[in-house]
Motif scaffolding. Structure first.
Motif, PDB file in Angstrom:
ATOM      1  N   ILE A 175       0.868  -1.178   0.000  1.00 40.29           N
ATOM      2  CA  ILE A 175       0.000   0.000   0.000  1.00 40.29           C
ATOM      3  C   ILE A 175       0.904   1.227   0.000  1.00 40.29           C
ATOM      4  O   ILE A 175       1.736   1.388   0.894  1.00 40.29           O
ATOM      5  CB  ILE A 175      -0.925   0.015   1.225  1.00 40.29           C
ATOM      6  CG1 ILE A 175      -1.763  -1.276   1.261  1.00 40.29           C
ATOM      7  CG2 ILE A 175      -1.833   1.242   1.201  1.00 40.29           C
ATOM      8  CD1 ILE A 175      -2.551  -1.461   2.537  1.00 40.29           C
ATOM      9  N   LYS A 176       0.765   2.062  -1.012  1.00 36.86           N
ATOM     10  CA  LYS A 176       1.637   3.234  -1.115  1.00 36.86           C
ATOM     11  C   LYS A 176       0.837   4.435  -1.597  1.00 36.86           C
ATOM     12  O   LYS A 176      -0.228   4.302  -2.207  1.00 36.86           O
ATOM     13  CB  LYS A 176       2.798   2.960  -2.070  1.00 36.86           C
ATOM     14  CG  LYS A 176       2.375   2.572  -3.476  1.00 36.86           C
ATOM     15  CD  LYS A 176       3.568   2.154  -4.331  1.00 36.86           C
ATOM     16  CE  LYS A 176       3.126   1.712  -5.726  1.00 36.86           C
ATOM     17  NZ  LYS A 176       4.271   1.259  -6.551  1.00 36.86           N
ATOM     18  N   ARG A 177       1.385   5.599  -1.323  1.00 42.13           N
ATOM     19  CA  ARG A 177       0.757   6.841  -1.762  1.00 42.13           C
ATOM     20  C   ARG A 177       1.507   7.378  -2.975  1.00 42.13           C
ATOM     21  O   ARG A 177       2.741   7.442  -2.981  1.00 42.13           O
ATOM     22  CB  ARG A 177       0.766   7.880  -0.644  1.00 42.13           C
ATOM     23  CG  ARG A 177      -0.049   9.130  -0.961  1.00 42.13           C
ATOM     24  CD  ARG A 177      -0.019  10.116   0.194  1.00 42.13           C
ATOM     25  NE  ARG A 177      -0.643   9.581   1.392  1.00 42.13           N
ATOM     26  CZ  ARG A 177      -1.949   9.602   1.622  1.00 42.13           C
ATOM     27  NH1 ARG A 177      -2.771  10.140   0.729  1.00 42.13           N
ATOM     28  NH2 ARG A 177      -2.445   9.110   2.749  1.00 42.13           N
ATOM     29  N   GLN A 178       0.763   7.751  -4.006  1.00 39.15           N
ATOM     30  CA  GLN A 178       1.330   8.380  -5.202  1.00 39.15           C
ATOM     31  C   GLN A 178       0.589   9.694  -5.420  1.00 39.15           C
ATOM     32  O   GLN A 178      -0.474   9.716  -6.029  1.00 39.15           O
ATOM     33  CB  GLN A 178       1.188   7.466  -6.427  1.00 39.15           C
ATOM     34  CG  GLN A 178       1.990   6.175  -6.344  1.00 39.15           C
ATOM     35  CD  GLN A 178       1.829   5.295  -7.569  1.00 39.15           C
ATOM     36  OE1 GLN A 178       0.930   5.485  -8.392  1.00 39.15           O
ATOM     37  NE2 GLN A 178       2.703   4.313  -7.706  1.00 39.15           N
ATOM     38  N   GLY A 179       1.153  10.771  -4.897  1.00 32.84           N
ATOM     39  CA  GLY A 179       0.449  12.050  -4.960  1.00 32.84           C
ATOM     40  C   GLY A 179      -0.832  11.973  -4.170  1.00 32.84           C
ATOM     41  O   GLY A 179      -0.833  11.662  -2.973  1.00 32.84           O
ATOM     42  N   LYS A 180      -1.957  12.234  -4.833  1.00 32.84           N
ATOM     43  CA  LYS A 180      -3.251  12.176  -4.161  1.00 32.84           C
ATOM     44  C   LYS A 180      -3.916  10.802  -4.290  1.00 32.84           C
ATOM     45  O   LYS A 180      -5.059  10.625  -3.864  1.00 32.84           O
ATOM     46  CB  LYS A 180      -4.176  13.253  -4.715  1.00 32.84           C
ATOM     47  CG  LYS A 180      -3.702  14.669  -4.382  1.00 32.84           C
ATOM     48  CD  LYS A 180      -4.669  15.712  -4.898  1.00 32.84           C
ATOM     49  CE  LYS A 180      -4.208  17.123  -4.521  1.00 32.84           C
ATOM     50  NZ  LYS A 180      -5.150  18.166  -5.003  1.00 32.84           N
TER      51      LYS A 180
END
Length: 254
Positions: A175-180
């Motif tokens: 689970i990762k964040r890419q910008g928004k």
């Protein structure tokens, strides 16, 4: 007679899933139509992953048999001229006559994308699920860890599914964040009906604080669909990788 393998990408928004349906357009139906017109014989493809209505794919796999003399590697170029713009065959090649994409050892990776902001982004609405509620990624990762490995995923399977066993193996969840955007990536050797979308919906409940991460283990142990979170909308889900494991006999020696 030869067997041809296709690697197919599609935007599933306008389709009732992969599998042919009596009422409604499907990816399989469009491929059958276009290939039958091209090769001048009745073609019925066999798909590796029967994605749900509205789900997308970058690399689904299908095979079919044909007597046509056109080289297998040229079929992708010719059939794309007969397919709608939201379906493309990215590759075609000849494979062994007994190759069957559902009977070979493989692993698939799905990505579920969540767009998190104050308001929805119209150009992303078809490929992400929107939420304005903050999600705690560390809590989601902790909950996801309970799902990795071989388990009975009956709690994460649609009650409408008819299967011999609900035991499946998840190789990894990241689970990762890419910008928004938040991207939930799930890799496994096989999946149940709606399984990844239920996993995504459950992990979002953990991220919102609806229940603690360790409750995911209790959901697994319950073996009851009612114990898990909601089924996340189809628009956020894409099949992004298909890998064959421990063999290369899918390619023909001819």
């Amino acid at each position: 007679m030869k067997r041809v393998k296709l690697v197919v990408a599609y935007d599933g928004t306008a389709y009732h899933g992969w599998q042919v349906q009596p009422n409604g357009r499907t990816i399989e139906g469009e491929l059958n139509r276009a290939l039958s017109e091209l090769l001048q014989e009745e073609i019925q493809v066999i798909g590796a992953s029967r994605t749900d209505s509205g789900v997308h794919a970058l690399c689904n796999v299908a095979v079919f048999d044909t007597q046509a003399r056109i080289p297998a590697e040229k079929i992708c170029y010719a059939v794309n001229q007969r397919l709608p713009e939201d379906i493309r065959v990215r590759e075609s090649c000849e494979v062994a006559p007994d190759f069957h994409p559902r009977h070979c050892s493989s692993r698939k990776t799905y990505e579920y994308r969540i767009y998190q902001d104050t308001f929805p982004e119209p150009v992303r609405r078809l490929y992400t699920y929107f939420t304005y509620v903050p999600l705690d990624l560390d809590r989601m990762r902790e909950g996801a860890a309970y799902l990795v490995g071989e388990h009975d995923f009956k709690s994460f399977c649609s009650v409408a599914a008819v299967v011999e066993t609900t035991v499946r193996t998840i190789l990894s969840i990241t689970i990762k964040r890419q910008g928004k955007e938040i991207v939930i990536s799930v890799c496994g050797t096989g999946f149940l009906y709606n399984m990844v979308r239920i996993i995504a919906g459950t992990l979002m409940e953990v991220g919102r604080g609806s229940y603690p991460p360790e409750h995911v283990r209790e959901i697994l142990e319950a073996k009851d669909r009612q114990a898990a979170g909601p089924t996340a909308p189809a628009c956020g889900l894409t099949l992004v990788k298909y890998e064959w494991t421990g063999q290369d006999e899918n390619r023909s020696d001819s």
